[in-house]
Design an enzyme around this catalytic site. Structure first.
Site, PDB file in Angstrom:
ATOM      1  CG  HIS A   1      -1.775   1.190   1.376  1.00 35.69           C
ATOM      2  ND1 HIS A   1      -3.108   1.190   1.043  1.00 35.69           N
ATOM      3  CD2 HIS A   1      -1.503   2.460   1.788  1.00 35.69           C
ATOM      4  CE1 HIS A   1      -3.617   2.395   1.245  1.00 35.69           C
ATOM      5  NE2 HIS A   1      -2.656   3.182   1.700  1.00 35.69           N
ATOM      6  CD  GLU A   2       1.478   3.713   3.687  1.00 35.04           C
ATOM      7  OE1 GLU A   2       1.722   4.770   3.058  1.00 35.04           O
ATOM      8  OE2 GLU A   2       0.422   3.547   4.327  1.00 35.04           O
TER       9      GLU A   2
ATOM     10  CG  HIS B   1       0.318   8.920  -6.862  1.00 32.11           C
ATOM     11  ND1 HIS B   1      -0.727   9.324  -6.075  1.00 32.11           N
ATOM     12  CD2 HIS B   1       0.057   9.428  -8.095  1.00 32.11           C
ATOM     13  CE1 HIS B   1      -1.597  10.027  -6.804  1.00 32.11           C
ATOM     14  NE2 HIS B   1      -1.138  10.104  -8.030  1.00 32.11           N
TER      15      HIS B   1
HETATM   16 ZN   LIG Z   1      -2.838   5.253   1.939  1.00 29.18          ZN
END
Ligand SMILES: [Zn+2]
Length: 708
Positions: free
Chosen positions: A480-481, A487
């Site tokens: 997730h991180e 991004h």
């Molecule tokens: Zn997040």
């Protein structure tokens, strides 16, 4: 426009690294040389430099142009950015008394400074004139978006209001900044103050080897003998899952859910009441019905009704599933001769037993296959397959703690794309949770500036020479991180204000949650889930059962999440909350939605950092669920292509999501990637909450998706 002349004077008498150029590898801040005493003089100089730069833009005798106003603002405040970025990393990941003091001093000053700019009438007049002439300025699409964001940010801060309203807004913001800092420091203090000491085998009964090793490492970290359970999620949850000592489970669980709610100096309830009141007043001054209306008007969801609509749609089937699981666990308690009613501190323990029984999956059998270092490699591998990235370890870059690892990120042509910092282990000086942040953002305005991206986790160290082993949830957090990190790393925009993760909160979880899907693929697990002792790959049969079990206990997970999101929303829908009794409000809200007695909110208000330490997710905790509608639908694009690394789909994902930052409206970005907007169907299926999958974990539907 970097350090002002006053800053250079300070440098002559001091070796404050914020007043010198950073000439080390990749221009990384000299994190190893920064000490707390550097921050106040650095912030002083940075506020002054920023004021001077912005003042010059506002007073420019030339008529406003995009270059002399918007681009100039985008180029200003660089010293403040450098100081703030370094401060944030240290304050979150490796804090101490001196930094906590700086944080308390600086938070209200920063709010005042920000409002000084946003409320500058001459400056807003220039932005407003440009905004109204925007169609005639010959701007690129990105420049137009940047101008619109500036105008919106100023308007939403009250730039168009009269002097009295602006003064009141500034006072409110300053107070909110102090309250948010106090809130998070109180939670940290409660976490640091607690350690459940386990004495001898009778206190360890039921705990697998890796949980014992982690408890031993936590004790050593604190200079204590024996084993210790802390209030970090990665310490508490495995204990609740395995400890056969019901009394100890209850003890640690009570401490965990009482963070910020202890009634003493670190109690957060009065702080919350004041924050809710001030947020409502701010929204009213800005012309909105409630804080939630204000906050959501600049979100993808747009309205509280849209948010409630989604949460309600998920709540009913999730609650039903959770109640069915509760009944199954209660029966298990009876079967075992337990003469008690299932309580909240029992849920994880009996859920684990139920999982072993119904899905034939033992979390303790999974963990030895999930070595931290191999899971990091797995996250890198997926990024290589999807986006052509390579990660090379660097040891010549300064870091803030010896545990921090650094990699240089290179693209398919071997070009430098940025640096990735991984700070994986829990320690007393670190806040709980997991997050991504940056020490520098990608931009092209002042040259081809490459990002410095940070992931912070709270994993337990392996004890006695063993590697750190992750639960499947931990591995999911890592992916997730890392999705957030991508991004920022893949960002390809010109202007800082729209760089990387600078997007709406309910869109920002798309790149992170989407990335979790690759962890759940055979293509990844076969290669990287390797037993830490034997080196053998996870057996196919175990992997199949693990993946089939992923909808197990999703009723619980969804209920504890949605309850938090609904309470957050309802609190910020109060139009005149003069004196909210937070405890009573929490109780009444949960009663209204029929919260099962055996489940506690994932984040109770007194330690709900998303919402009260700063305003990041205030009335926006629903964002994870909103983004999940997007990520479930987005991953289906790869499944439809019958290749989870399908190059054409990956390229669209890169161009329209990971590289695009906030360059367009999020709905437009999503449609460019997928050709349409999503519905919540894929989300409900993924969580096993649809009629079709109601037959429970291991159903043929879950199995066939895995096979396909
Ligand atoms: Zn997040």
């Amino acid at each position: 426009m970097h350090p002002s002349s006053s800053a250079i004077t300070v440098e002559a008498t001091d070796t404050n690294p914020f007043f010198a150029a950073w000439t080390g590898a990749f221009g990384v801040p000299p994190l190893d040389r920064v000490v707390p005493a550097h921050f106040v003089p650095a912030f002083d100089a940075a506020f002054a430099a920023d004021d001077a730069e912005v003042g010059a833009i506002a007073a420019d005798p030339a008529p406003p142009s995009f270059d002399n106003t918007i681009a100039a603002l985008e180029s200003s405040g660089r010293l403040l950015g450098r100081v703030s970025d370094v401060f944030h990393v240290l304050a979150g990941a490796h804090t101490n008394e001196a930094l906590l003091k700086v944080e308390r001093d600086i938070a209200p000053r920063r709010a005042r400074h920000r409002d000084g700019i946003l409320h500058n009438a001459a400056l807003f007049a220039r932005i407003d004139a440009l905004y109204h002439a925007r169609a005639r300025l010959g701007l690129s699409a990105e420049q137009l978006r940047v101008l619109e964001r500036y105008h919106l940010n100023f308007t939403r801060a009250g730039a168009a209001l009269g002097a009295a309203a602006k003064a009141r807004l500034a006072a409110i913001n300053e107070r909110l900044a102090s309250l948010g800092t106090a809130f998070s420091q109180n939670v940290l203090a409660d976490e640091q103050a607690y350690a459940l000491s386990l004495q001898g085998e009778q206190d360890l009964v039921g705990l697998p080897d890796d949980v014992r090793a982690a408890a031993r490492a936590a004790a050593q970290e604190r200079g204590l003998e024996g084993h210790v359970i802390t209030l970090s999620r990665s310490s508490v949850e495995p204990f609740l899952q395995y400890s056969a000592r019901r009394d100890l489970r209850e003890k640690v669980f009570r401490a965990w859910i009482a963070r910020g709610d202890g009634g003493g100096a670190t109690d957060n309830k009065a702080i919350i009441a004041e924050m809710v009141r001030l947020r409502a007043e701010r929204a009213a001054l800005l012309g909105y019905e409630t804080f939630a209306h204000y906050r959501l008007s600049d979100a993808m969801a747009k309205t509280p009704q849209a948010v409630r609509g989604l949460l309600d749609q998920v709540w009913a089937p999730a609650r039903e599933r959770a109640l069915a699981d509760r009944d199954a666990m209660a029966a298990l308690v009876q079967d075992e001769g337990g003469n008690f009613e299932l309580a909240a501190h029992d849920w994880r323990y009996y859920a684990e037993k139920l999982r072993k029984r119904t899905c034939d999956v033992d979390e303790a059998a999974i963990k030895p296959y999930l070595r931290l270092d191999r899971m990091i490699e797995a996250a890198f591998y997926a990024a290589q397959r999807l986006f052509g990235l390579r990660f090379e370890p660097r040891t010549d870059v300064p870091v803030w703690h010896p545990d921090v690892l650094v990699w240089e990120v290179l693209d398919a042509d071997g070009r430098h794309r940025g640096l990735f910092f991984g700070d994986y282990f829990a320690r007393p000086s670190k806040r709980s949770g997991a997050w991504m942040t940056t020490l520098r953002d990608q931009e092209k305005l002042l040259g081809d500036i490459r990002p410095l991206v940070v992931n912070v986790m709270n994993f337990s160290k392996g004890g006695e020479g063993a590697p750190s082993l992750l639960s499947f949830d931990d591995a999911r957090t890592l992916f997730h991180e890392f999705g957030h990190a991508l991004h920022a790393l893949l960002s390809d925009v010109t202007y800082p204000i729209i760089s990387g993760t600078s997007v709406q909160t309910d869109f920002v979880e798309l790149p992170s949650q989407l990335y979790e899907h690759w962890l759940e693929r055979k293509e990844i697990l076969q290669r990287f889930a390797v037993h830490y002792r034997t080196g053998t790959a996870m057996p196919d049969d175990l992997m199949r059962r693990l993946l089939a079990a992923r909808t197990f206990n999703q009723g619980f997970a969804t209920v504890e999440y949605v309850a938090s999101a609904l309470v957050d929303l309802e609190l910020h829908l109060l139009s005149d909350p003069q004196s909210v009794d937070i405890a009573a409000f929490e109780e009444a809200s949960l009663a209204r939605i029929g919260m099962p007695r055996e489940i506690v909110m994932r984040h109770r208000p007194p330690h709900f950092a998303h919402v009260f330490s700063g305003g990041g997710y205030a009335s926006a905790y629903y964002s994870y669920m909103w983004s999940e509608v997007l990520d479930a639908d987005a991953f289906a694009a790869f499944e439809e292509a019958h290749d989870v690394f399908d190059p054409a789909t990956a390229k669209r994902l890169h161009d329209h999501i990971y590289a695009a930052g906030g360059s367009r409206d999020p709905a437009a970005l999503y449609e460019a990637f997928r050709g349409r907007l999503p519905t919540p169907d894929a989300l409900l299926r993924r969580r096993g909450l649809t009629e079709a999958s109601a037959s429970g974990p291991g159903s043929s539907e879950a199995g066939s998706r895995e096979a396909g």
